[in-house]
Scaffold this motif. Sequence first.
Motif, PDB file in Angstrom:
ATOM      1  N   PRO A 120      69.260  81.724  45.729  1.00  0.00           N
ATOM      2  CA  PRO A 120      68.992  82.142  44.348  1.00  0.00           C
ATOM      3  C   PRO A 120      67.697  82.931  44.163  1.00  0.00           C
ATOM      4  CG  PRO A 120      69.792  79.900  44.388  1.00  0.00           C
ATOM      5  CD  PRO A 120      69.542  80.285  45.819  1.00  0.00           C
ATOM      6  N   LEU A 121      66.624  82.608  44.903  1.00  0.00           N
ATOM      7  CA  LEU A 121      65.370  83.332  44.722  1.00  0.00           C
ATOM      8  C   LEU A 121      65.491  84.794  45.153  1.00  0.00           C
ATOM      9  CD1 LEU A 121      62.434  83.410  43.875  1.00  0.00           C
ATOM     10  CD2 LEU A 121      61.811  82.616  46.179  1.00  0.00           C
ATOM     11  N   ALA A 147      58.126  85.625  46.583  1.00  0.00           N
ATOM     12  CA  ALA A 147      58.507  86.365  45.376  1.00  0.00           C
ATOM     13  C   ALA A 147      57.438  87.370  44.997  1.00  0.00           C
ATOM     14  CB  ALA A 147      58.764  85.390  44.233  1.00  0.00           C
ATOM     15  N   ALA A 148      56.168  86.966  45.086  1.00  0.00           N
ATOM     16  CA  ALA A 148      55.073  87.870  44.722  1.00  0.00           C
ATOM     17  C   ALA A 148      54.996  89.050  45.683  1.00  0.00           C
ATOM     18  CB  ALA A 148      53.754  87.100  44.707  1.00  0.00           C
ATOM     19  N   PHE A 206      63.968  91.488  51.703  1.00  0.00           N
ATOM     20  CA  PHE A 206      62.578  91.254  52.076  1.00  0.00           C
ATOM     21  C   PHE A 206      62.129  89.859  51.659  1.00  0.00           C
ATOM     22  CE2 PHE A 206      57.934  91.811  51.256  1.00  0.00           C
ATOM     23  CZ  PHE A 206      57.551  92.063  52.569  1.00  0.00           C
ATOM     24  N   CYS A 207      62.558  89.437  50.470  1.00  0.00           N
ATOM     25  CA  CYS A 207      62.229  88.092  50.004  1.00  0.00           C
ATOM     26  C   CYS A 207      62.847  87.046  50.940  1.00  0.00           C
ATOM     27  CB  CYS A 207      62.726  87.906  48.573  1.00  0.00           C
ATOM     28  SG  CYS A 207      62.314  86.303  47.846  1.00  0.00           S
ATOM     29  N   VAL A 245      65.108  87.936  42.542  1.00  0.00           N
ATOM     30  CA  VAL A 245      64.130  89.002  42.766  1.00  0.00           C
ATOM     31  C   VAL A 245      64.833  90.354  42.852  1.00  0.00           C
ATOM     32  CG1 VAL A 245      62.469  89.925  44.424  1.00  0.00           C
ATOM     33  CG2 VAL A 245      62.433  87.492  43.862  1.00  0.00           C
ATOM     34  N   GLY A 246      65.955  90.399  43.563  1.00  0.00           N
ATOM     35  CA  GLY A 246      66.703  91.649  43.685  1.00  0.00           C
ATOM     36  C   GLY A 246      67.276  92.107  42.352  1.00  0.00           C
TER      37      GLY A 246
END
Length: 243
Positions: free
Chosen positions: A13-14, A115-116, A100-101, A18-19
């Motif tokens: 989910p993260l 995330a940052a 990338f995340c 982010v995407g």
Amino acid sequence: AEKSAKRAPPRFPLPFAVGAAAAILYLSFPAAKFNFDGVACAISVELGNPRFLVHGNHVAYGALGWLTHAVLGLFGYGGPALASLQVLSSLLGAAGVAAFCLLLLNLGFAPPLAAAASAGLAVSRLYWTWSLEAQVYPLGCAFMLWAAAELAKGKPRPEVAGLLQAGAVLGHVGHLMLAPAAWALLPDARSRRRWAAALVGATALGYLVAVVFFVRPSSLADLRGWLLGSTALSVDRRFMWLG
């Protein structure tokens, strides 16, 4: 004790969130100026000539751009192909941010830091630019990042990593440069053989389809000129190193 132990939250989910945020951001700010490659690809899409849709250095981009433009047309879009390619770049750029995340999570980064850092990539100057303009680079970059995320897993799947890198190479042949890193990250010789077989097989198949159904060269010299792509732009089509 094992039953009562809390499971770690899923990681998917993260990167997806982010995407998705990156996609919304990119689609909200389409570029107002265009580079040569983007305009050339848009012309190829609008002409619809199969030979012009595939390029020796970035085989898959033109065909994928044509497909994107055709799909948008099914939903009523009747504008220039350049805008369709911008949409494609934005979606591919967002997919790269998500990958990338996931890569950072697989490397052990804490979710807030991953995330940052992904947000930092999303708005960095070069990545931002190519995610807004019609350009060939986001396709290979997105596949390369997904391949890297797979390789960074505790137990990478060699065939999956090879297929993803093949997608990157078909996006732009320069992504062959990921091969030494992939070789180093895979745990043993058997995994490396399986990765190499998937990479070489899928890449060769992509080029074969392009040659047989799109390029249809008239001679070996014609085929050689197409394969060289941007490194043979001189009048006599000789090979040139590019800076």
